[in-house]
Design a protein around this motif. Structure first.
Motif, PDB file in Angstrom:
ATOM      1  N   HIS A 252       0.414  15.598   8.712  1.00 44.80           N
ATOM      2  CA  HIS A 252       1.282  16.764   8.557  1.00 44.80           C
ATOM      3  C   HIS A 252       2.627  16.451   9.193  1.00 44.80           C
ATOM      4  CE1 HIS A 252      -2.246  19.807   8.035  1.00 44.80           C
ATOM      5  NE2 HIS A 252      -2.120  19.001   7.021  1.00 44.80           N
ATOM      6  N   ASN A 253       3.614  17.267   8.915  1.00 40.83           N
ATOM      7  CA  ASN A 253       4.996  17.032   9.325  1.00 40.83           C
ATOM      8  C   ASN A 253       5.239  17.491  10.771  1.00 40.83           C
ATOM      9  OD1 ASN A 253       7.748  16.760   9.490  1.00 40.83           O
ATOM     10  ND2 ASN A 253       8.201  18.239   7.889  1.00 40.83           N
TER      11      ASN A 253
ATOM     12  N   ARG B 205       0.852  -1.196   0.000  1.00 38.39           N
ATOM     13  CA  ARG B 205       0.000   0.000   0.000  1.00 38.39           C
ATOM     14  C   ARG B 205       0.883   1.239   0.000  1.00 38.39           C
ATOM     15  NH1 ARG B 205      -3.274   0.381   4.667  1.00 38.39           N
ATOM     16  NH2 ARG B 205      -1.521  -0.537   5.750  1.00 38.39           N
ATOM     17  N   GLY B 206       0.462   2.263  -0.736  1.00 37.17           N
ATOM     18  CA  GLY B 206       1.293   3.424  -0.947  1.00 37.17           C
ATOM     19  C   GLY B 206       1.196   4.509   0.098  1.00 37.17           C
ATOM     20  N   VAL B 207       2.348   5.150   0.344  1.00 35.89           N
ATOM     21  CA  VAL B 207       2.447   6.371   1.142  1.00 35.89           C
ATOM     22  C   VAL B 207       2.885   7.455   0.167  1.00 35.89           C
ATOM     23  CG1 VAL B 207       3.608   7.565   3.039  1.00 35.89           C
ATOM     24  CG2 VAL B 207       3.121   5.104   3.223  1.00 35.89           C
ATOM     25  N   LEU B 208       1.998   8.417  -0.091  1.00 38.95           N
ATOM     26  CA  LEU B 208       2.273   9.510  -1.011  1.00 38.95           C
ATOM     27  C   LEU B 208       2.877  10.659  -0.210  1.00 38.95           C
ATOM     28  CD1 LEU B 208       1.915  10.603  -3.919  1.00 38.95           C
ATOM     29  CD2 LEU B 208      -0.322  11.462  -3.176  1.00 38.95           C
ATOM     30  N   ILE B 209       4.098  11.059  -0.564  1.00 36.40           N
ATOM     31  CA  ILE B 209       4.833  12.085   0.183  1.00 36.40           C
ATOM     32  C   ILE B 209       4.828  13.372  -0.631  1.00 36.40           C
ATOM     33  CG2 ILE B 209       7.012  12.673   1.285  1.00 36.40           C
ATOM     34  CD1 ILE B 209       7.624   9.589   1.257  1.00 36.40           C
ATOM     35  N   LEU B 210       4.159  14.384  -0.097  1.00 38.72           N
ATOM     36  CA  LEU B 210       3.964  15.663  -0.774  1.00 38.72           C
ATOM     37  C   LEU B 210       4.824  16.743  -0.139  1.00 38.72           C
ATOM     38  CD1 LEU B 210       0.083  15.416  -0.629  1.00 38.72           C
ATOM     39  CD2 LEU B 210       1.497  14.923  -2.637  1.00 38.72           C
ATOM     40  N   GLY B 211       5.137  17.777  -0.907  1.00 39.09           N
ATOM     41  CA  GLY B 211       5.875  18.921  -0.376  1.00 39.09           C
ATOM     42  C   GLY B 211       6.624  19.615  -1.493  1.00 39.09           C
TER      43      GLY B 211
ATOM     44  N   ASP C  49       2.072  15.377   4.097  1.00 38.07           N
ATOM     45  CA  ASP C  49       2.395  16.710   3.578  1.00 38.07           C
ATOM     46  C   ASP C  49       3.538  17.302   4.391  1.00 38.07           C
ATOM     47  OD1 ASP C  49       2.554  19.276   2.599  1.00 38.07           O
ATOM     48  OD2 ASP C  49       0.407  19.703   2.804  1.00 38.07           O
ATOM     49  N   LEU C  50       4.726  17.321   3.820  1.00 34.14           N
ATOM     50  CA  LEU C  50       5.899  17.828   4.525  1.00 34.14           C
ATOM     51  C   LEU C  50       5.895  19.351   4.642  1.00 34.14           C
ATOM     52  CD1 LEU C  50       8.700  15.481   3.182  1.00 34.14           C
ATOM     53  CD2 LEU C  50       7.418  15.334   5.324  1.00 34.14           C
ATOM     54  N   ALA C  51       5.084  20.038   3.832  1.00 32.81           N
ATOM     55  CA  ALA C  51       5.028  21.500   3.882  1.00 32.81           C
ATOM     56  C   ALA C  51       4.145  22.005   5.020  1.00 32.81           C
ATOM     57  CB  ALA C  51       4.515  22.055   2.555  1.00 32.81           C
ATOM     58  N   ALA C  52       3.296  21.155   5.542  1.00 30.87           N
ATOM     59  CA  ALA C  52       2.370  21.553   6.609  1.00 30.87           C
ATOM     60  C   ALA C  52       2.919  21.091   7.954  1.00 30.87           C
ATOM     61  CB  ALA C  52       0.993  20.947   6.366  1.00 30.87           C
TER      62      ALA C  52
ATOM     63  N   SER D 141       9.825  21.480  -3.499  1.00 33.69           N
ATOM     64  CA  SER D 141      11.207  21.085  -3.759  1.00 33.69           C
ATOM     65  C   SER D 141      12.069  21.415  -2.547  1.00 33.69           C
ATOM     66  CB  SER D 141      11.719  21.831  -4.993  1.00 33.69           C
ATOM     67  OG  SER D 141      13.015  21.414  -5.309  1.00 33.69           O
ATOM     68  N   GLY D 142      12.907  20.471  -2.136  1.00 35.15           N
ATOM     69  CA  GLY D 142      13.795  20.684  -1.002  1.00 35.15           C
ATOM     70  C   GLY D 142      13.176  20.432   0.359  1.00 35.15           C
ATOM     71  N   SER D 143      11.922  19.966   0.407  1.00 36.88           N
ATOM     72  CA  SER D 143      11.248  19.764   1.700  1.00 36.88           C
ATOM     73  C   SER D 143      11.593  18.434   2.357  1.00 36.88           C
ATOM     74  CB  SER D 143       9.730  19.885   1.538  1.00 36.88           C
ATOM     75  OG  SER D 143       9.229  18.874   0.684  1.00 36.88           O
ATOM     76  N   GLY D 144      12.268  17.536   1.628  1.00 32.88           N
ATOM     77  CA  GLY D 144      12.673  16.269   2.228  1.00 32.88           C
ATOM     78  C   GLY D 144      11.879  15.062   1.783  1.00 32.88           C
ATOM     79  N   LYS D 145      11.178  15.165   0.661  1.00 37.62           N
ATOM     80  CA  LYS D 145      10.379  14.029   0.171  1.00 37.62           C
ATOM     81  C   LYS D 145      11.255  12.798  -0.080  1.00 37.62           C
ATOM     82  CE  LYS D 145       8.804  16.414  -3.283  1.00 37.62           C
ATOM     83  NZ  LYS D 145       9.421  17.707  -2.973  1.00 37.62           N
ATOM     84  N   SER D 146      12.335  12.993  -0.815  1.00 36.73           N
ATOM     85  CA  SER D 146      13.223  11.862  -1.111  1.00 36.73           C
ATOM     86  C   SER D 146      13.890  11.340   0.156  1.00 36.73           C
ATOM     87  CB  SER D 146      14.291  12.264  -2.126  1.00 36.73           C
ATOM     88  OG  SER D 146      13.700  12.646  -3.350  1.00 36.73           O
ATOM     89  N   ALA D 147      14.266  12.240   1.055  1.00 36.42           N
ATOM     90  CA  ALA D 147      14.904  11.827   2.312  1.00 36.42           C
ATOM     91  C   ALA D 147      13.952  10.975   3.146  1.00 36.42           C
ATOM     92  CB  ALA D 147      15.366  13.047   3.107  1.00 36.42           C
ATOM     93  N   LEU D 148      12.669  11.387   3.235  1.00 34.92           N
ATOM     94  CA  LEU D 148      11.701  10.592   3.981  1.00 34.92           C
ATOM     95  C   LEU D 148      11.482   9.248   3.288  1.00 34.92           C
ATOM     96  CD1 LEU D 148       9.722  10.180   6.294  1.00 34.92           C
ATOM     97  CD2 LEU D 148       8.016  11.472   4.962  1.00 34.92           C
ATOM     98  N   ALA D 149      11.408   9.244   1.964  1.00 30.58           N
ATOM     99  CA  ALA D 149      11.254   7.983   1.230  1.00 30.58           C
ATOM    100  C   ALA D 149      12.428   7.056   1.523  1.00 30.58           C
ATOM    101  CB  ALA D 149      11.130   8.254  -0.269  1.00 30.58           C
ATOM    102  N   LEU D 150      13.651   7.588   1.511  1.00 26.32           N
ATOM    103  CA  LEU D 150      14.831   6.778   1.819  1.00 26.32           C
ATOM    104  C   LEU D 150      14.784   6.239   3.251  1.00 26.32           C
ATOM    105  CD1 LEU D 150      17.586   8.858   0.040  1.00 26.32           C
ATOM    106  CD2 LEU D 150      17.057   6.449  -0.413  1.00 26.32           C
ATOM    107  N   GLN D 151      14.339   7.065   4.209  1.00 27.10           N
ATOM    108  CA  GLN D 151      14.217   6.593   5.592  1.00 27.10           C
ATOM    109  C   GLN D 151      13.213   5.448   5.673  1.00 27.10           C
ATOM    110  OE1 GLN D 151      13.144  10.183   7.660  1.00 27.10           O
ATOM    111  NE2 GLN D 151      15.276  10.773   8.000  1.00 27.10           N
ATOM    112  N   LEU D 152      12.068   5.606   5.002  1.00 25.99           N
ATOM    113  CA  LEU D 152      11.061   4.546   5.011  1.00 25.99           C
ATOM    114  C   LEU D 152      11.584   3.284   4.323  1.00 25.99           C
ATOM    115  CD1 LEU D 152       7.952   6.775   4.354  1.00 25.99           C
ATOM    116  CD2 LEU D 152       8.332   5.371   6.389  1.00 25.99           C
TER     117      LEU D 152
END
Length: 155
Positions: free
Chosen positions: A134-135, A32-38, A108-111, A40-51
């Motif tokens: 929210h983050n 099942r998917g976790v959609l990571i929003l935010g 939502d990493l921006a919130a 540019s530069g908010s950490g979407k890829s970093a959170l994906a890598l952590q997960l």
């Protein structure tokens, strides 16, 4: 007797199907998917890598293809980005991939999340609704997302 046509690949865009491509990342936890929003530069890829380090599987990084089927939002990578994720300061990494997957949670990493026990929030895309986090800006966020995906939240 003519051969039957192969079934369409769900990861390939289908004519007439409404799709969106979001600047986002997505990983799969137990299919099942976790959609990571935010932004540019908010950490979407970093959170994906952590997960991913906790057992999630990459669906898409940087751009996510989304479409609805039978009231469920599905996510996949655009073909040109499949199996690739950016690790800032390291480079573009190859990764095992999953998808298409049904999206079960949006983040939502921006919130910012100022509340210790926040209310339940919802995210809607292509008329499909799902929980939204929210983050909290805390180091445990990736572990909390993983646990949320495994067992849900106590209301």
């Amino acid at each position: 007797m003519p051969a039957s046509a192969p079934a369409p690949d769900p990861a390939t865009p289908q004519t007439g199907r409404e799709e969106e491509i979001l600047h986002a990342s997505c990983v799969a936890v137990d299919g099942r998917g976790v959609l990571i929003l935010g932004p540019s530069g908010s950490g979407k890829s970093a959170l994906a890598l952590q997960l991913m380090s906790l057992g999630a599987v990459l669906v898409a990084d940087d751009r996510v293809r989304l479409w609805a089927e039978n009231g469920t939002l599905l996510a996949a990578a655009p073909e040109t980005l499949r199996g690739l994720i950016e690790a800032r300061g390291v480079g573009i990494l190859r990764a095992e991939t999953a998808g298409p997957v049904p999206v079960a949670l949006a983040v939502d990493l921006a919130a910012p999340e100022p509340k210790r026990l926040p209310p339940e929030r919802r995210f809607t895309c292509l008329d499909c609704e799902m929980p939204l986090l929210h983050n909290p800006g805390m180091g445990h966020f990736s572990a909390a997302i993983l646990q949320y995906m495994k067992a849900g939240r106590d209301e």
